[in-house]
Design a protein around this motif. Structure first.
Motif, PDB file in Angstrom:
ATOM      1  N   ARG A  93      49.331  52.081  58.318  1.00  0.00           N
ATOM      2  CA  ARG A  93      48.553  52.704  57.237  1.00  0.00           C
ATOM      3  C   ARG A  93      49.347  52.705  55.934  1.00  0.00           C
ATOM      4  NH1 ARG A  93      44.606  56.253  55.848  1.00  0.00           N
ATOM      5  NH2 ARG A  93      43.761  56.512  57.958  1.00  0.00           N
ATOM      6  N   GLU A  94      50.586  53.117  56.007  1.00  0.00           N
ATOM      7  CA  GLU A  94      51.412  53.183  54.795  1.00  0.00           C
ATOM      8  C   GLU A  94      51.574  51.806  54.167  1.00  0.00           C
ATOM      9  OE1 GLU A  94      55.025  55.003  55.993  1.00  0.00           O
ATOM     10  OE2 GLU A  94      54.141  57.025  56.219  1.00  0.00           O
ATOM     11  N   LYS A  95      51.725  50.779  54.996  1.00  0.00           N
ATOM     12  CA  LYS A  95      51.889  49.434  54.450  1.00  0.00           C
ATOM     13  C   LYS A  95      50.597  48.961  53.772  1.00  0.00           C
ATOM     14  CE  LYS A  95      54.745  46.622  56.070  1.00  0.00           C
ATOM     15  NZ  LYS A  95      55.588  45.696  56.864  1.00  0.00           N
ATOM     16  N   ILE A  96      49.450  49.224  54.396  1.00  0.00           N
ATOM     17  CA  ILE A  96      48.171  48.822  53.795  1.00  0.00           C
ATOM     18  C   ILE A  96      47.970  49.533  52.457  1.00  0.00           C
ATOM     19  CG2 ILE A  96      45.655  48.901  54.049  1.00  0.00           C
ATOM     20  CD1 ILE A  96      46.137  48.660  57.113  1.00  0.00           C
ATOM     21  N   GLU A  97      48.224  50.821  52.456  1.00  0.00           N
ATOM     22  CA  GLU A  97      48.015  51.598  51.228  1.00  0.00           C
ATOM     23  C   GLU A  97      48.935  51.115  50.109  1.00  0.00           C
ATOM     24  OE1 GLU A  97      46.477  55.836  53.139  1.00  0.00           O
ATOM     25  OE2 GLU A  97      48.625  55.556  52.719  1.00  0.00           O
ATOM     26  N   ARG A  98      50.085  50.612  50.477  1.00  0.00           N
ATOM     27  CA  ARG A  98      51.038  50.128  49.472  1.00  0.00           C
ATOM     28  C   ARG A  98      50.761  48.681  49.071  1.00  0.00           C
ATOM     29  NH1 ARG A  98      55.074  51.030  52.288  1.00  0.00           N
ATOM     30  NH2 ARG A  98      55.525  48.941  53.077  1.00  0.00           N
ATOM     31  N   GLU A  99      50.542  47.799  50.053  1.00  0.00           N
ATOM     32  CA  GLU A  99      50.472  46.366  49.784  1.00  0.00           C
ATOM     33  C   GLU A  99      49.085  45.884  49.371  1.00  0.00           C
ATOM     34  OE1 GLU A  99      53.086  44.488  49.672  1.00  0.00           O
ATOM     35  OE2 GLU A  99      54.523  45.948  50.491  1.00  0.00           O
ATOM     36  N   ALA A 100      48.036  46.567  49.828  1.00  0.00           N
ATOM     37  CA  ALA A 100      46.676  46.084  49.539  1.00  0.00           C
ATOM     38  C   ALA A 100      46.079  46.740  48.305  1.00  0.00           C
ATOM     39  CB  ALA A 100      45.762  46.328  50.747  1.00  0.00           C
ATOM     40  N   TRP A 101      46.763  47.723  47.750  1.00  0.00           N
ATOM     41  CA  TRP A 101      46.211  48.426  46.590  1.00  0.00           C
ATOM     42  C   TRP A 101      46.408  47.595  45.322  1.00  0.00           C
ATOM     43  CZ3 TRP A 101      42.806  52.046  46.088  1.00  0.00           C
ATOM     44  CH2 TRP A 101      42.631  52.678  44.850  1.00  0.00           C
ATOM     45  N   VAL A 102      45.363  47.502  44.526  1.00  0.00           N
ATOM     46  CA  VAL A 102      45.385  46.733  43.283  1.00  0.00           C
ATOM     47  C   VAL A 102      45.198  47.692  42.115  1.00  0.00           C
ATOM     48  CG1 VAL A 102      44.258  44.919  41.932  1.00  0.00           C
ATOM     49  CG2 VAL A 102      44.417  44.704  44.433  1.00  0.00           C
ATOM     50  N   ASP A 133      44.055  48.693  38.658  1.00  0.00           N
ATOM     51  CA  ASP A 133      43.002  48.156  37.795  1.00  0.00           C
ATOM     52  C   ASP A 133      42.565  49.258  36.833  1.00  0.00           C
ATOM     53  OD1 ASP A 133      41.006  46.724  36.615  1.00  0.00           O
ATOM     54  OD2 ASP A 133      39.666  46.735  38.353  1.00  0.00           O
ATOM     55  N   GLY A 134      43.274  49.372  35.755  1.00  0.00           N
ATOM     56  CA  GLY A 134      42.965  50.438  34.805  1.00  0.00           C
ATOM     57  C   GLY A 134      43.266  51.800  35.395  1.00  0.00           C
ATOM     58  N   ASP A 135      42.354  52.731  35.195  1.00  0.00           N
ATOM     59  CA  ASP A 135      42.571  54.100  35.674  1.00  0.00           C
ATOM     60  C   ASP A 135      42.259  54.262  37.158  1.00  0.00           C
ATOM     61  OD1 ASP A 135      43.282  54.881  33.116  1.00  0.00           O
ATOM     62  OD2 ASP A 135      41.211  55.381  32.559  1.00  0.00           O
ATOM     63  N   ALA A 136      41.362  53.411  37.684  1.00  0.00           N
ATOM     64  CA  ALA A 136      40.877  53.628  39.042  1.00  0.00           C
ATOM     65  C   ALA A 136      41.692  52.877  40.090  1.00  0.00           C
ATOM     66  CB  ALA A 136      39.405  53.222  39.134  1.00  0.00           C
ATOM     67  N   GLY A 137      41.721  51.552  40.003  1.00  0.00           N
ATOM     68  CA  GLY A 137      42.348  50.749  41.036  1.00  0.00           C
ATOM     69  C   GLY A 137      41.413  50.607  42.237  1.00  0.00           C
ATOM     70  N   HIS A 138      41.780  49.710  43.153  1.00  0.00           N
ATOM     71  CA  HIS A 138      40.952  49.490  44.345  1.00  0.00           C
ATOM     72  C   HIS A 138      41.759  48.707  45.363  1.00  0.00           C
ATOM     73  CE1 HIS A 138      40.477  45.238  43.248  1.00  0.00           C
ATOM     74  NE2 HIS A 138      40.251  45.640  42.008  1.00  0.00           N
ATOM     75  N   PHE A 139      41.297  48.705  46.584  1.00  0.00           N
ATOM     76  CA  PHE A 139      41.909  47.866  47.597  1.00  0.00           C
ATOM     77  C   PHE A 139      41.440  46.427  47.390  1.00  0.00           C
ATOM     78  CE2 PHE A 139      42.368  51.933  49.849  1.00  0.00           C
ATOM     79  CZ  PHE A 139      43.690  51.822  50.262  1.00  0.00           C
ATOM     80  N   GLY A 140      42.354  45.489  47.654  1.00  0.00           N
ATOM     81  CA  GLY A 140      42.021  44.068  47.565  1.00  0.00           C
ATOM     82  C   GLY A 140      41.828  43.480  48.944  1.00  0.00           C
ATOM     83  N   ALA A 141      41.293  42.252  48.985  1.00  0.00           N
ATOM     84  CA  ALA A 141      40.987  41.610  50.259  1.00  0.00           C
ATOM     85  C   ALA A 141      42.234  41.147  51.000  1.00  0.00           C
ATOM     86  CB  ALA A 141      40.051  40.432  50.034  1.00  0.00           C
ATOM     87  N   SER A 142      43.368  41.014  50.291  1.00  0.00           N
ATOM     88  CA  SER A 142      44.596  40.593  50.950  1.00  0.00           C
ATOM     89  C   SER A 142      45.796  41.226  50.261  1.00  0.00           C
ATOM     90  CB  SER A 142      44.718  39.058  50.944  1.00  0.00           C
ATOM     91  OG  SER A 142      45.163  38.600  49.681  1.00  0.00           O
ATOM     92  N   PHE A 143      46.941  41.147  50.914  1.00  0.00           N
ATOM     93  CA  PHE A 143      48.163  41.704  50.346  1.00  0.00           C
ATOM     94  C   PHE A 143      48.688  40.846  49.200  1.00  0.00           C
ATOM     95  CE2 PHE A 143      49.879  44.205  54.292  1.00  0.00           C
ATOM     96  CZ  PHE A 143      48.663  44.851  54.397  1.00  0.00           C
ATOM     97  N   GLU A 144      48.346  39.542  49.208  1.00  0.00           N
ATOM     98  CA  GLU A 144      48.946  38.619  48.251  1.00  0.00           C
ATOM     99  C   GLU A 144      48.164  38.463  46.956  1.00  0.00           C
ATOM    100  OE1 GLU A 144      50.263  37.056  52.320  1.00  0.00           O
ATOM    101  OE2 GLU A 144      48.481  37.978  51.447  1.00  0.00           O
ATOM    102  N   SER A 145      46.883  38.800  46.965  1.00  0.00           N
ATOM    103  CA  SER A 145      46.048  38.559  45.782  1.00  0.00           C
ATOM    104  C   SER A 145      45.108  39.722  45.571  1.00  0.00           C
ATOM    105  CB  SER A 145      45.264  37.244  45.942  1.00  0.00           C
ATOM    106  OG  SER A 145      44.503  37.257  47.129  1.00  0.00           O
ATOM    107  N   ASP A 146      44.415  39.727  44.424  1.00  0.00           N
ATOM    108  CA  ASP A 146      43.592  40.887  44.080  1.00  0.00           C
ATOM    109  C   ASP A 146      42.093  40.590  44.158  1.00  0.00           C
ATOM    110  OD1 ASP A 146      43.338  39.200  41.959  1.00  0.00           O
ATOM    111  OD2 ASP A 146      43.980  40.640  40.429  1.00  0.00           O
ATOM    112  N   TYR A 147      41.707  39.476  44.825  1.00  0.00           N
ATOM    113  CA  TYR A 147      40.278  39.199  44.940  1.00  0.00           C
ATOM    114  C   TYR A 147      39.635  40.200  45.910  1.00  0.00           C
ATOM    115  CZ  TYR A 147      40.639  36.892  49.539  1.00  0.00           C
ATOM    116  OH  TYR A 147      40.829  36.632  50.870  1.00  0.00           O
ATOM    117  N   LEU A 148      38.317  40.264  45.902  1.00  0.00           N
ATOM    118  CA  LEU A 148      37.576  41.236  46.699  1.00  0.00           C
ATOM    119  C   LEU A 148      36.725  40.528  47.744  1.00  0.00           C
ATOM    120  CD1 LEU A 148      36.497  43.319  43.625  1.00  0.00           C
ATOM    121  CD2 LEU A 148      37.885  44.249  45.489  1.00  0.00           C
ATOM    122  N   ASP A 149      36.524  41.195  48.868  1.00  0.00           N
ATOM    123  CA  ASP A 149      35.506  40.708  49.808  1.00  0.00           C
ATOM    124  C   ASP A 149      34.780  41.901  50.408  1.00  0.00           C
ATOM    125  OD1 ASP A 149      36.403  41.542  52.416  1.00  0.00           O
ATOM    126  OD2 ASP A 149      37.782  39.875  52.519  1.00  0.00           O
TER     127      ASP A 149
END
Length: 604
Positions: free
Chosen positions: A449-458, A460-476
């Motif tokens: 959980r800690e790794k996902i919350e750290r590595e998958a978070w993108v 994005d301004g004030d809000a931010g969001h989880f991304g589809a992968s750890f390496e990039s910020d695209y969405l699925d």
């Protein structure tokens, strides 16, 4: 639904599934059997005109009235028994009843590799011909025939199938028009003499099959609203289970393209661990425990044969691990859009989400006292091997749930599923009183959980969001499943901002894309139906119920007359594409109906 009966210029997904959990068939809007494989769903399609361009002279079984003008089709209530009424211009008509026998006999479930068709004259003096031309070798050869007084044998490979009928054999062999003056019975099944009186036996079969399905539906716990829709989807999902082993196929077809001329043509007649998880989850919600129990037996065999706990994304319905992908050169493809693929190369892909999807349905067997066989310490020891792989692979690159063939990343959905595997194993350990294992699996789940919350978070301004992968910020769209998997709560600001970002990026009016970036075949051209249902679930969780219900009604309106959906839909024209019927899409209907329906208490 009334349709013109002349052979169509092109195939359509206006199809009606029939089956018995051993063999299945798809009936088109003319009442023709255009897809059916032997000896099981992943076998040779002896009826294959659906996948052979505009050829309707081979690979199908149809009854054609002289002067045909229209057809009306419907299922018998709460069954997969299909009734097709064919009408001629002179007012004459026949009724065709299609089914595959399924009922208990001699202490066992009778589900032969057989299709049964009953033709009944219902108006005027109908004249009809029977066109029955199965093939073998994926359309390579026309089946050779021999015949007797009341039967025809069709050599469809190493084995033969036999048509037993009280219709004139000579007329069937020559496709000659004849007057239908009494009921005609057709049993196409094993190559063995038909014992007993054909007419009486077939009529008894349809009655017993009707009784089986009505009693099965009677045991479902369905929502107040959309009852018929949920029942129809539940029956179709059950037809996708190969009962001999418990495996559940992703769809009954191969190679219906995801979009026109895209070559995104895949064979879906196999058991994906991911798709099956969603299927048993949906059916379990409405009380279809028999499907879950049989699938759990299939999973136990998969786990036992897994090398060091390593699980493939998919297996054959018999549990075979090698599904080499080839093409059927003698079939032109759906609307001529080949290739027609046999097998699926995704079996050797690395997809780490499968570990969570093995663990999650199996966990129920430790808690659910309704089950005939509950899980025990030995099952937990086997399941821990799968958990070990989830822990080992949670931060390693894979092809992801969308099965990219040319690239790998650490996909967020896969990591969340690995977290779910460890989290649920901790729950089981607590239930079994294994304090040391509880501590181990809880610590591992928290570390993931800690790794996902750290590595998958993108950011994005004030809000931010989880991304589809750890390496990039695209969405699925799979990010919308983080609540369903209990990784996040609906009111978590991180989920709310992720939902907002996903909706903005991937929503196309009333449809949802899987992703909007280029993949191995370019930019996506169609929407993935289950993702739209995930959107509806997210709208409901966000308190946007009116919008969710409106979108759900829109998706229901896109179904075929049989109440089915395929995998994909053109978000401009609304035309269905992809393999059919697709379990993911039917699961979406069941889940959303349960979420959005008014409670039963409102009518009590």
């Amino acid at each position: 639904m009334v349709e013109p009966l002349t052979p169509p210029d092109q195939s359509s997904l206006e199809l009606w599934p029939v089956g018995n959990c051993q063999v299945s068939g798809l009936i088109d809007r003319r009442g023709a059997l255009v897809w059916g494989c032997v000896p099981r769903v992943d076998g040779d399609p002896i009826f294959n005109s659906l996948m052979n361009g505009d050829r309707h002279d081979l690979g199908e079984w149809r009854f054609e009235l002289e002067g045909q003008v229209a057809a009306t089709q419907q299922y018998e209530r709460n069954t997969p028994i299909l009734v097709t009424r064919l009408e001629a211009e002179d007012g004459s008509a026949v009724e065709i009843r299609d089914f595959c026998p399924r009922f208990e006999r001699s202490g066992r479930m009778y589900r032969p590799v057989a299709w049964v068709r009953i033709v009944r004259p219902v108006a005027g003096a109908p004249r009809m011909k029977v066109v029955l031309r199965p093939t073998r070798g994926y359309g390579q050869h026309v089946a050779e025939t021999t015949n007797g007084t009341n039967h025809i044998r069709y050599l469809v490979g190493a084995q033969a199938i036999r048509l037993s009928t009280d219709a004139p054999i000579g007329h069937v062999l020559s496709a000659r028009v004849f007057r239908v003056e009494s009921d005609q019975h057709f049993f196409l099944g094993p190559d063995e003499p038909f014992s007993g009186n054909l007419r009486a036996e077939v009529r008894q079969m349809v009655e017993q099959t009707r009784k089986y399905w009505k009693l099965w539906v009677r045991g479902l716990h369905i929502p107040l609203e959309w009852q018929d829709d949920v029942i129809r989807c539940a029956i179709a999902l059950k037809l996708c289970q190969h009962e001999e082993t418990g495996a559940i196929v992703a769809a009954l077809t191969t190679s219906i393209p995801e979009a026109p001329h895209s070559e995104r043509n895949w064979d879906y007649r196999f058991c994906w661990i991911r798709d099956s998880y969603f299927t048993v989850q949906a059916l379990n919600r409405i009380g279809a425990l028999d499907v879950l129990e049989k699938y759990l037996a299939y999973l136990r065999n998969i786990i036992d044969s897994a090398q060091g706990g390593q699980i493939q994304p998919l297996y054959s319905v018999m549990g075979d691990s090698e599904l080499d992908e080839t093409t059927a050169a003698h079939l032109a493809g759906y609307r001529g859009m080949g290739p027609v693929r046999v097998g699926n190369a995704a079996y050797y892909q690395v997809q780490h989400d499968c570990y969570g999807q093995i663990v999650m349905p199996t966990v129920q067997a430790f808690f659910d006292r309704r089950l005939l066989r509950m899980a025990d310490d030995r099952d937990f020891a086997s399941l821990e091997k799968v958990g070990e792989m989830a822990w080992k692979m949670h931060d390693q690159p894979d092809a992801g749930l969308w099965e990219f063939r040319t690239r790998q990343e650490v996909h967020t959905y896969s990591a969340v599923m690995c977290w779910a595997a460890c989290d649920r194993l901790a729950n089981v350990a607590a239930h079994l009183g294994k304090e040391d294992r509880l501590k181990l699996w809880r610590e591992r789940a928290e570390a993931i959980r800690e790794k996902i919350e750290r590595e998958a978070w993108v950011e994005d301004g004030d809000a931010g969001h989880f991304g589809a992968s750890f390496e990039s910020d695209y969405l699925d769209a799979s990010l919308l499943q983080m609540v369903e998997l209990r990784f996040l709560q609906p009111d978590d600001p991180r989920f709310q901002s992720t939902f907002a970002a996903v909706e903005k990026a991937l929503r196309r009016g009333e449809h949802m894309l899987r992703y909007d970036s280029e993949d191995d075949f370019g930019l996506p051209e169609t929407a993935f139906n289950v993702c739209t249902f995930w959107l509806i679930e997210a709208l409901h969780m966000a308190g946007r119920d009116e919008e969710a219900r409106a979108l759900f009604d829109t998706m229901l309106a896109h179904r075929t007359a049989s109440g089915m959906l395929s995998e994909d839909i053109d978000f401009d024209s609304g035309e269905l594409w992809g393999n059919f019927p697709q379990t993911y899409s039917l699961v979406g209907i069941i889940n959303c109906a349960g979420l959005l329906s008014k409670p039963w208490s409102e009518v009590r």
